[in-house]
Design a protein around this motif. Sequence first.
Motif, PDB file in Angstrom:
ATOM      1  N   ARG A  10      54.055  54.832  55.382  1.00 31.68           N
ATOM      2  CA  ARG A  10      52.615  54.640  55.612  1.00 31.68           C
ATOM      3  C   ARG A  10      51.783  55.416  54.594  1.00 31.68           C
ATOM      4  O   ARG A  10      50.806  54.903  54.049  1.00 31.68           O
ATOM      5  N   ALA A  11      52.179  56.664  54.320  1.00 32.65           N
ATOM      6  CA  ALA A  11      51.436  57.488  53.357  1.00 32.65           C
ATOM      7  C   ALA A  11      51.513  56.903  51.952  1.00 32.65           C
ATOM      8  O   ALA A  11      50.498  56.825  51.241  1.00 32.65           O
ATOM      9  N   LEU A  12      52.684  56.472  51.540  1.00 34.04           N
ATOM     10  CA  LEU A  12      52.839  55.903  50.199  1.00 34.04           C
ATOM     11  C   LEU A  12      52.099  54.576  50.071  1.00 34.04           C
ATOM     12  O   LEU A  12      51.527  54.275  49.018  1.00 34.04           O
ATOM     13  N   ASN A  57      47.373  40.844  58.984  1.00 32.55           N
ATOM     14  CA  ASN A  57      47.830  41.489  60.217  1.00 32.55           C
ATOM     15  C   ASN A  57      48.993  42.460  60.007  1.00 32.55           C
ATOM     16  O   ASN A  57      49.939  42.475  60.793  1.00 32.55           O
ATOM     17  N   LEU A  58      48.903  43.273  58.983  1.00 23.57           N
ATOM     18  CA  LEU A  58      49.947  44.262  58.718  1.00 23.57           C
ATOM     19  C   LEU A  58      49.960  45.324  59.805  1.00 23.57           C
ATOM     20  O   LEU A  58      48.918  45.866  60.168  1.00 23.57           O
ATOM     21  N   GLU A  59      51.147  45.601  60.338  1.00 26.99           N
ATOM     22  CA  GLU A  59      51.351  46.697  61.273  1.00 26.99           C
ATOM     23  C   GLU A  59      52.555  47.494  60.801  1.00 26.99           C
ATOM     24  O   GLU A  59      53.610  46.935  60.527  1.00 26.99           O
ATOM     25  N   MET A  60      52.356  48.819  60.701  1.00 26.50           N
ATOM     26  CA  MET A  60      53.445  49.725  60.347  1.00 26.50           C
ATOM     27  C   MET A  60      53.565  50.747  61.464  1.00 26.50           C
ATOM     28  O   MET A  60      52.683  51.577  61.633  1.00 26.50           O
ATOM     29  N   THR A 117      50.505  54.160  64.434  1.00 26.49           N
ATOM     30  CA  THR A 117      50.594  52.809  63.887  1.00 26.49           C
ATOM     31  C   THR A 117      49.491  52.648  62.850  1.00 26.49           C
ATOM     32  O   THR A 117      48.351  53.025  63.093  1.00 26.49           O
ATOM     33  N   LEU A 118      49.857  52.084  61.728  1.00 30.74           N
ATOM     34  CA  LEU A 118      48.864  51.685  60.740  1.00 30.74           C
ATOM     35  C   LEU A 118      48.682  50.199  60.951  1.00 30.74           C
ATOM     36  O   LEU A 118      49.639  49.431  60.838  1.00 30.74           O
ATOM     37  N   LYS A 119      47.492  49.777  61.302  1.00 31.42           N
ATOM     38  CA  LYS A 119      47.237  48.364  61.536  1.00 31.42           C
ATOM     39  C   LYS A 119      46.103  47.939  60.622  1.00 31.42           C
ATOM     40  O   LYS A 119      45.011  48.479  60.682  1.00 31.42           O
TER      41      LYS A 119
END
Length: 122
Positions: A10-12, A57-60, A117-119
């Motif tokens: 997520r950070a990268l 709709n990216l979810e990490m 979550t990164l959404k």
Amino acid sequence: MTSSKPYLVRALYEWILDNDNTPYILVDTSSDRVSIPEGIANDGKVVLNLSPAAIHNLEMTNTEVSFSARFNGVAEEIFVPVSSLLAIYARENGEGMMFPVEDAPADDESRRTSGPTLKVVK
């Protein structure tokens, strides 16, 4: 302790975008849980473009990366367990990080909704 891998991914991802580059991920497609269109993998691996212009709709989460994208004009839902991520890097200069091959966690389902979550919804 839980794996640092999803936090690093997520950070990268954010770092690559902040530097006006295109985030790509390298995925090991040998897991049955990887859901990608038929025929796009090569030698058990696939590179996917995670540019906001290319996906929706990216979810990490701590256990998965999922998004929708078009392949040959057809909308597809992509699902990649974090355990199948081999790398995240910038297309333009290759800056990023490689990860070792790992087995999927046995308790994947119970951890699916835990953690940050990164959404990104477009």
